[in-house]
Design a protein around this motif. Structure first.
Motif, PDB file in Angstrom:
ATOM      1  N   PHE A 109       0.801  -1.224   0.000  1.00 41.71           N
ATOM      2  CA  PHE A 109       0.000   0.000   0.000  1.00 41.71           C
ATOM      3  C   PHE A 109       0.843   1.288   0.000  1.00 41.71           C
ATOM      4  N   TYR A 110       2.118   1.172  -0.340  1.00 40.91           N
ATOM      5  CA  TYR A 110       2.970   2.364  -0.382  1.00 40.91           C
ATOM      6  C   TYR A 110       2.431   3.395  -1.365  1.00 40.91           C
ATOM      7  N   ALA A 142      -6.070   8.539   6.884  1.00 42.04           N
ATOM      8  CA  ALA A 142      -5.758   7.264   6.232  1.00 42.04           C
ATOM      9  C   ALA A 142      -6.455   6.102   6.923  1.00 42.04           C
ATOM     10  N   LEU A 143      -6.534   6.160   8.251  1.00 41.86           N
ATOM     11  CA  LEU A 143      -7.204   5.106   9.015  1.00 41.86           C
ATOM     12  C   LEU A 143      -8.714   5.272   9.025  1.00 41.86           C
ATOM     13  N   VAL A 184       7.782  -6.191   5.229  1.00 42.52           N
ATOM     14  CA  VAL A 184       8.535  -6.327   3.981  1.00 42.52           C
ATOM     15  C   VAL A 184       9.773  -7.201   4.143  1.00 42.52           C
ATOM     16  N   PHE A 185      10.523  -6.990   5.210  1.00 39.64           N
ATOM     17  CA  PHE A 185      11.795  -7.693   5.370  1.00 39.64           C
ATOM     18  C   PHE A 185      11.764  -8.702   6.520  1.00 39.64           C
ATOM     19  N   LEU A 200       2.727  -0.309   9.618  1.00 35.26           N
ATOM     20  CA  LEU A 200       1.439  -1.005   9.575  1.00 35.26           C
ATOM     21  C   LEU A 200       0.594  -0.521   8.406  1.00 35.26           C
ATOM     22  N   LEU A 201       0.574   0.765   8.177  1.00 30.83           N
ATOM     23  CA  LEU A 201      -0.255   1.333   7.122  1.00 30.83           C
ATOM     24  C   LEU A 201       0.200   0.860   5.746  1.00 30.83           C
ATOM     25  N   PHE A 202       1.496   0.887   5.490  1.00 34.50           N
ATOM     26  CA  PHE A 202       2.011   0.461   4.191  1.00 34.50           C
ATOM     27  C   PHE A 202       1.801  -1.033   3.961  1.00 34.50           C
ATOM     28  N   MET A 203       1.787  -1.805   5.026  1.00 35.94           N
ATOM     29  CA  MET A 203       1.645  -3.255   4.881  1.00 35.94           C
ATOM     30  C   MET A 203       0.201  -3.734   4.903  1.00 35.94           C
ATOM     31  N   GLU A 204      -0.626  -3.129   5.731  1.00 38.42           N
ATOM     32  CA  GLU A 204      -1.997  -3.609   5.912  1.00 38.42           C
ATOM     33  C   GLU A 204      -3.048  -2.753   5.216  1.00 38.42           C
ATOM     34  N   GLY A 205      -2.730  -1.515   4.906  1.00 36.17           N
ATOM     35  CA  GLY A 205      -3.675  -0.661   4.191  1.00 36.17           C
ATOM     36  C   GLY A 205      -4.983  -0.488   4.942  1.00 36.17           C
TER      37      GLY A 205
END
Length: 219
Positions: A109-110, A142-143, A184-185, A200-205
């Motif tokens: 979600f980047y 965003a949330l 990611v890593f 969390l935001l970039f990974m879970e959206g």
């Protein structure tokens, strides 16, 4: 206990929390926010170095990495956080944005969120507190959370509401065990708990809010 407050919190009840405005706050701070009915932000405290007031941690190929917002040094021994000015001489804002791109450009979600985050890195906000509030507002959007928010008018050593200002400490006395999510890593460095909300935001959206709301037994 803090766990009892957060675990028993229901939206119809009046759960007010006292928080320190921080730079892209750690996930645990938003766990508390997701369960709250009203937020009171501390704006009358004295600035403390090496706290989340002007730093956050993200996940890079090298593991956990610090992003620090440099501030101008005051002549006074004690300075209120609201009076702290940001130092832009080393273009930290450009470096932070570049580091986020390197770390998260391959995350699910980047691309979805990065445009909304750009004001934090492009506006050159002068005061640290204003930067933290700007970052917070973007994260709340965003949330998709709307919670009434106030600011303190004086410093209280013993507030009558749930005091979570300690969540701004970089090295808390208590370890918090958040549930795992894919990072990611993580195959290289395993799961790293309580990073910046950005991780969390970039990974879970859109699922990030559900993650925050369902955290249990974390204290």
């Amino acid at each position: 206990m803090l766990l009892a407050y957060l675990e028993s919190a229901k939206k119809p009840n009046k759960l007010m929390i006292l928080l320190q405005p921080t730079y892209f706050s750690p996930i645990l701070q938003y766990v508390a926010i997701a369960k709250a009915n009203e937020i009171i932000f501390e704006t009358e405290d004295n600035f403390q170095k090496q706290t989340f007031r002007n730093r956050c941690y993200i996940y890079t190929a090298q593991g956990e990495q610090l992003l620090n917002v440099p501030v101008q040094h005051a002549k006074e021994i004690k300075q209120k956080t609201k009076d702290v000015k940001i130092d832009y001489k080393d273009n930290w804002h450009k470096q932070h944005l570049k580091t986020l791109k390197t770390a998260y450009s391959s995350s699910p979600f980047y691309e979805f969120y990065i445009e909304d985050l750009l004001p934090v890195f492009e506006k050159k906000v002068h005061f640290l507190l204003d930067l933290n509030f700007l970052a917070h507002e973007i994260i709340m959007d965003a949330l998709q959370i709307e919670i009434p928010t106030k600011k303190t008018t004086e410093y209280e050593k013993e507030p009558k509401i749930l005091d979570l200002r300690n969540l701004a400490e970089d090295k808390p006395k208590i370890k918090y065990n958040l549930e795992r999510y894919i990072q990611v890593f993580s195959e290289n460095h395993s799961f790293i708990s309580n990073l910046s909300i950005l991780d969390l935001l970039f990974m879970e959206g859109p699922n990030a809010l559900n993650y925050l709301e369902t955290q249990k037994n974390i204290f």
